[in-house]
Scaffold this motif. Structure first.
Motif, PDB file in Angstrom:
ATOM      1  N   ASP A 251     -44.821  -9.753  48.554  1.00 17.65           N
ATOM      2  CA  ASP A 251     -43.758  -9.457  49.514  1.00 17.65           C
ATOM      3  C   ASP A 251     -43.487  -7.971  49.645  1.00 17.65           C
ATOM      4  OD1 ASP A 251     -43.627 -12.169  49.826  1.00 17.65           O
ATOM      5  OD2 ASP A 251     -41.904 -12.422  48.490  1.00 17.65           O
TER       6      ASP A 251
ATOM      7  N   GLY B 138     -39.957 -11.314  44.269  1.00 20.11           N
ATOM      8  CA  GLY B 138     -39.219 -10.128  43.834  1.00 20.11           C
ATOM      9  C   GLY B 138     -38.322 -10.426  42.636  1.00 20.11           C
TER      10      GLY B 138
ATOM     11  N   LYS C 153     -34.590  -7.728  46.120  1.00 17.88           N
ATOM     12  CA  LYS C 153     -34.443  -8.881  45.216  1.00 17.88           C
ATOM     13  C   LYS C 153     -34.840  -8.508  43.791  1.00 17.88           C
ATOM     14  CE  LYS C 153     -34.904 -12.614  48.568  1.00 17.88           C
ATOM     15  NZ  LYS C 153     -35.770 -13.671  49.117  1.00 17.88           N
ATOM     16  N   ALA C 154     -35.875  -7.685  43.688  1.00 15.86           N
ATOM     17  CA  ALA C 154     -36.299  -7.244  42.356  1.00 15.86           C
ATOM     18  C   ALA C 154     -35.200  -6.414  41.707  1.00 15.86           C
ATOM     19  CB  ALA C 154     -37.598  -6.432  42.454  1.00 15.86           C
TER      20      ALA C 154
ATOM     21  N   TRP D 288     -43.254  -3.725  48.501  1.00 19.28           N
ATOM     22  CA  TRP D 288     -42.460  -2.936  47.574  1.00 19.28           C
ATOM     23  C   TRP D 288     -41.960  -1.708  48.283  1.00 19.28           C
ATOM     24  CZ3 TRP D 288     -40.630  -4.507  43.103  1.00 19.28           C
ATOM     25  CH2 TRP D 288     -40.033  -3.559  42.254  1.00 19.28           C
TER      26      TRP D 288
ATOM     27  N   PRO E  98     -48.307  -6.635  45.368  1.00 18.36           N
ATOM     28  CA  PRO E  98     -47.194  -7.604  45.357  1.00 18.36           C
ATOM     29  C   PRO E  98     -47.107  -8.313  46.714  1.00 18.36           C
ATOM     30  CG  PRO E  98     -46.380  -5.338  45.482  1.00 18.36           C
ATOM     31  CD  PRO E  98     -47.853  -5.244  45.244  1.00 18.36           C
TER      32      PRO E  98
ATOM     33  N   SER F 152     -38.400  -3.743  46.618  1.00 16.26           N
ATOM     34  CA  SER F 152     -37.843  -5.064  46.833  1.00 16.26           C
ATOM     35  C   SER F 152     -36.401  -5.093  46.342  1.00 16.26           C
ATOM     36  CB  SER F 152     -38.675  -6.093  46.060  1.00 16.26           C
ATOM     37  OG  SER F 152     -37.922  -7.267  45.822  1.00 16.26           O
TER      38      SER F 152
END
Lengths: 282, 282
Positions: free
Chosen positions: B50, B25, B56-57, B52, B48, B54
């Motif tokens: 992990d 992310g 962290k992104a 979406w 992706p 996210s």
């Protein structure tokens, strides 16, 4: 101007990258990685907040250990630039004063020209949170700024270093369009090669009654040739096309030439053999 | 060629950035930040790892929320490029095949030309660890590769996206040297202005017996004028120099005109008043 012996270095010695009071080891490491990608190796730190050496920096540098190992630390900016002949300061904001402002392309070329004259150069990058103080910019000869969107101007130091390192590398390329590898030379084939394909394809289509009604054949041939001409196919591409036509020519539902089963085609591969070659990077 | 209505968009619509199976992310967020700095806003993710959205992104995007909010997720690459007319694949490694290979400058211009013709474009970026598979590169029209040091080729996806976003922005500048702000116009002053400074300075020096012995005065004047001429000072710079000379002219250890104390100078500022204006970015 006579050469200044003390500062003479190998002709294409790249600029030193000077980080003023960087805060995070991760950012220093990302800076080292960015530099290494584009052939820069001299990193200087002025008062790094969390000290030096930094294991976080080394981890983030992703194998750019030669940059991390050679990094020098200074107590103040004046000492960090003392051996240099020419210094750029990076800044996102307009400053009062007499300093010329360059874009990164122009700056890359200016650094290259000075390096080739045997001069030592450097580029200053400010703190993560607020950049360089005015008196620090004052220690530089000129300013470099990036053509960012005025509505979203938020380059971090590793991104700014990446762009300047990239422009440094580019300034040394013989041509701007030079790449590390190139595609095949795909000059258009000769007309004889192209016309040979036309003859083959038109013969195969004729055999299947494609050109009907007969009076429309000239126009249909014109169209088919126009489509196959516009792409400017090279000889190896014409060979691929001939192979495709040849393969289609062998089997047709109405007139199978083998037993009609695709299994007859020795070039057919099982799906599992589809080539998935890994690339090191994207 | 007639315009294709379905795909017509505003003239300078930038390329979609398409990340194929991104893992972290943080990297997706750094990609969004890189895009936003250079005016790109359309991010597409293929599978992706992990999931979406996210958090962290979003954190790593550093206020590029408009990019994060508009990000679209696709199950496969073909769907992610289905509405596009022209697609570049980024790769660090040479591939077999017929695809043309471009450098980033050339690629930026190619994207701009297509955008101005109303076409939709995109750029593919592969996985953090090993980039794009060959059959994924096969879905692109052309290849773009970066002029990295062959001895240290390790750009991460956010760095690669940054460079392409930067070249996209640059391709839209009227001139390569265009910057968001510029330095002062510093055309050399007229000779009358320069000679006026010479006269003032030489007078002040004459009063202090600088030109000794007398027979060396012509050469000394020549040298002094040469030094002050070569820089090509502009009028505002000559004013600064005149101020400096004027200030030096007021006090001298041997012949103080006040009581000899620097405190007499009304322009002297306490050290604490040294201007330290913060910059948003370096």
């Amino acid at each position: 101007m006579p050469a200044i012996e003390d500062t003479a270095k190998p002709a294409s010695s790249g600029p030193a990258i000077i980080l003023v009071e960087p805060q995070l080891g991760e950012n220093i490491g990302m800076v080292a990685r960015a530099m290494a990608n584009f052939g820069l190796s001299e990193l200087r730190l002025v008062n790094p907040r969390d000290g030096w050496p930094s294991e976080k920096a080394r981890a983030a540098a992703s194998r750019a250990d030669h940059v991390i190992d050679a990094t020098k630390v200074f107590d103040d900016l004046a000492s960090a630039v003392s051996d240099l002949n020419f210094v750029f300061a990076t800044t996102a904001r307009e400053r009062d004063g007499f300093k010329p402002v360059r874009g990164p392309v122009e700056a890359g070329r200016a650094l290259r020209a000075r390096a080739e004259a045997g001069l030592r150069t450097g580029i200053l990058f400010g703190r993560e949170r607020f950049g360089l103080y005015n008196d620090e910019v004052g220690l530089a000869d000129e300013i470099v700024t990036f053509p960012v969107d005025p509505g979203f101007s938020s380059l971090n130091i590793a991104q700014a270093v990446l762009l300047m390192s990239y422009e440094w590398m580019k300034s040394g390329l013989a041509e701007e369009t030079q790449t590390n590898f190139s595609g095949p030379e795909l000059a258009p084939a000769t007309k004889e090669q192209l016309h040979s394909l036309f003859a083959y394809l038109e013969g195969a289509l004729e055999a299947r009654g494609y050109f009907r009604p007969e009076e429309k054949k000239p126009k249909m041939v014109d169209n088919l040739r126009a489509v196959l001409t516009r792409a400017g196919f090279a000889e190896p591409e014409l060979k691929v096309l001939r192979g495709i036509i040849s393969s289609l020519d062998r089997f047709s539902p109405a007139m199978p030439r083998g037993d009609g089963s695709p299994g007859d085609d020795p070039r057919r591969l099982p799906a599992a053999a589809r080539s998935r070659v890994k690339d090191e990077e994207s």
